[in-house]
Design a protein around this motif. Structure first.
Motif, PDB file in Angstrom:
ATOM      1  N   LYS A 116       7.568 -41.089 -10.405  1.00 26.87           N
ATOM      2  CA  LYS A 116       7.540 -41.698 -11.742  1.00 26.87           C
ATOM      3  C   LYS A 116       6.358 -42.629 -11.975  1.00 26.87           C
ATOM      4  N   GLY A 117       5.640 -43.016 -10.924  1.00 27.58           N
ATOM      5  CA  GLY A 117       4.510 -43.908 -11.109  1.00 27.58           C
ATOM      6  C   GLY A 117       3.315 -43.208 -11.718  1.00 27.58           C
ATOM      7  N   GLY A 118       2.290 -43.994 -12.084  1.00 30.03           N
ATOM      8  CA  GLY A 118       1.106 -43.435 -12.700  1.00 30.03           C
ATOM      9  C   GLY A 118       0.364 -42.470 -11.799  1.00 30.03           C
ATOM     10  N   ILE A 119       0.241 -42.815 -10.507  1.00 29.33           N
ATOM     11  CA  ILE A 119      -0.448 -41.920  -9.573  1.00 29.33           C
ATOM     12  C   ILE A 119       0.381 -40.655  -9.361  1.00 29.33           C
ATOM     13  N   SER A 120       1.704 -40.808  -9.311  1.00 24.99           N
ATOM     14  CA  SER A 120       2.572 -39.631  -9.172  1.00 24.99           C
ATOM     15  C   SER A 120       2.365 -38.654 -10.313  1.00 24.99           C
TER      16      SER A 120
END
Length: 386
Positions: free
Chosen positions: A268-272
């Motif tokens: 769910k993170g930006g890098i993900s």
């Protein structure tokens, strides 16, 4: 080390772990660049010069994925024998193909043309998956199969300990603690050497990560998750570049790999989200083939390249420094070396796509179909092969 997008989509907890699968592909490329040596601008990056540690990321991720897909099933009576057969059917066919291809080059060119001494015992050690019990990873007949040897040992340990309750947990902790002590003391002996110690430690951390992933659900926003993702990756880059404890730095990188798996498992993170683009998903799908096959291109170029340059009247393009690493034997200049590196990466991905279609997937289907015939239990009919 060996997951496909389709299989991850069917994990029992409903998660697909796409970001982790993409990271697996990036890690496979990092190992490839490490094996190229300080060759061109990219290969000379300090953190890639210690890219051998990315194999420990595979061990951590393997523990996480095996626990996710088989941990509960084994506890509910899924056949240990069938589990091992599925795992062997997944990893062994490509291992054998790689060893045969690498060995053909060693016998016909390295020994037959260059006149270097053949070492048949290394061929048999590699093909029989015994390299994981050695004290070092160097085997030109089976360039990276030592880690597959270690993986199979880890599968056997998982088959014995998963689903055995507190006794299994205690045994796992004892094994992991013993490996930490051995790595700290740099105790490296045949049978239970550094290679196997690294695998046990990483796999145990991965299993622990899955337990936390399933049982602990803190509310973390996208911003905080992105910050954690960046912090994990930045810490890993620094550790790989600085190697503050020398080879024992893996005692620091393995826990950071575990934290990285735990953070990116949320997807769910930006890098993900950046890792969920189609090219990186494809890279993750092909990661096992990339890892296994890349040395089939690098070693022939490193061995035959200098002879070809001398034949062309360009001995000045052959490096003269003592024992150059990988393709650094070819003194081509950074720009040309970078171009060659990109071509090799492209060829490896293309070869891996063929391997995935014509070898990996058929082998997985074959092993899964035979597992269904072996037993009528519903758990076995639904078994995953990741």
């Amino acid at each position: 080390m060996v997951a496909s997008r389709e299989a991850l989509a069917r994990l029992p907890d409903g998660g697909r772990f796409i970001a982790l699968d993409s990271l697996r592909g990036v890690a496979a490329l990092a190992v490839m660049l490490f094996h190229m040596g300080p060759f061109g601008w990219l290969g000379a990056l300090p953190f890639l010069r210690n890219g051998w540690l990315m194999v420990d990321f595979f061990f951590v991720l393997s523990g996480f994925v095996i626990a996710a897909s088989y941990g509960g099933r084994l506890a509910q009576g899924f056949s240990r024998r069938h589990f091992l057969a599925l795992r062997l059917g997944r990893v062994v066919p490509l291992h054998l193909a790689t060893v045969l291809a690498a060995s053909a080059f060693e016998w016909f060119y390295v020994s037959g043309v260059l006149g270097e001494q053949a070492r048949p015992w290394l061929f048999w050690r590699g093909v029989l998956l015994l390299d994981g019990f050695a004290t070092g990873a160097s085997n030109p007949y089976a360039p990276v199969s030592w880690s597959i040897s270690v993986e199979i040992v880890l599968y056997a340990i998982a088959a014995v300990l998963f689903g055995t309750g507190r006794r299994g947990v205690a045994a796992a902790l004892l094994l992991a603690g013993g490996c930490i002590a051995a790595l700290t003391l740099e105790w490296n002996h045949p049978g239970l050497g550094r290679l196997l110690q690294r695998g046990v430690l990483g796999f145990a951390l991965g299993v622990g990560c899955h337990w936390l992933h399933r049982s602990w659900h803190p509310r973390l926003g996208i911003g905080l998750l992105t910050l954690l993702e960046v912090a994990c990756l930045a810490t890993l880059v620094w550790l790989l570049a600085a190697m503050p404890l020398g080879n024992r730095t893996l005692l620091l990188t393995s826990p950071v790999f575990a934290l990285t798996v735990l953070v990116f498992a949320r997807d769910k993170g930006g890098i993900s989200r950046l890792l969920q683009v189609r090219p990186l998903i494809l890279l993750g799908t092909l990661s096992y083939s990339i890892y296994m096959l890349h040395m089939l291109l690098i070693r022939p170029l490193a061995k035959a390249g200098p002879e070809l340059l001398r034949m062309l009247g360009r001995p000045d393009l052959v490096a003269t420094q003592p024992r150059p690493s990988g393709l650094a034997i070819l003194a081509l200049g950074d720009g040309t070396a970078m171009a060659v590196s990109l071509v090799l990466i492209g060829l490896t991905i293309a070869l891996s796509a063929l391997s995935f279609r014509w070898l990996e997937e058929p082998a997985r289907r074959w092993s899964r179909d035979h597992a269904r015939r072996w037993g009528p239990a519903a758990a076995e009919r639904e078994a995953l092969t990741i």
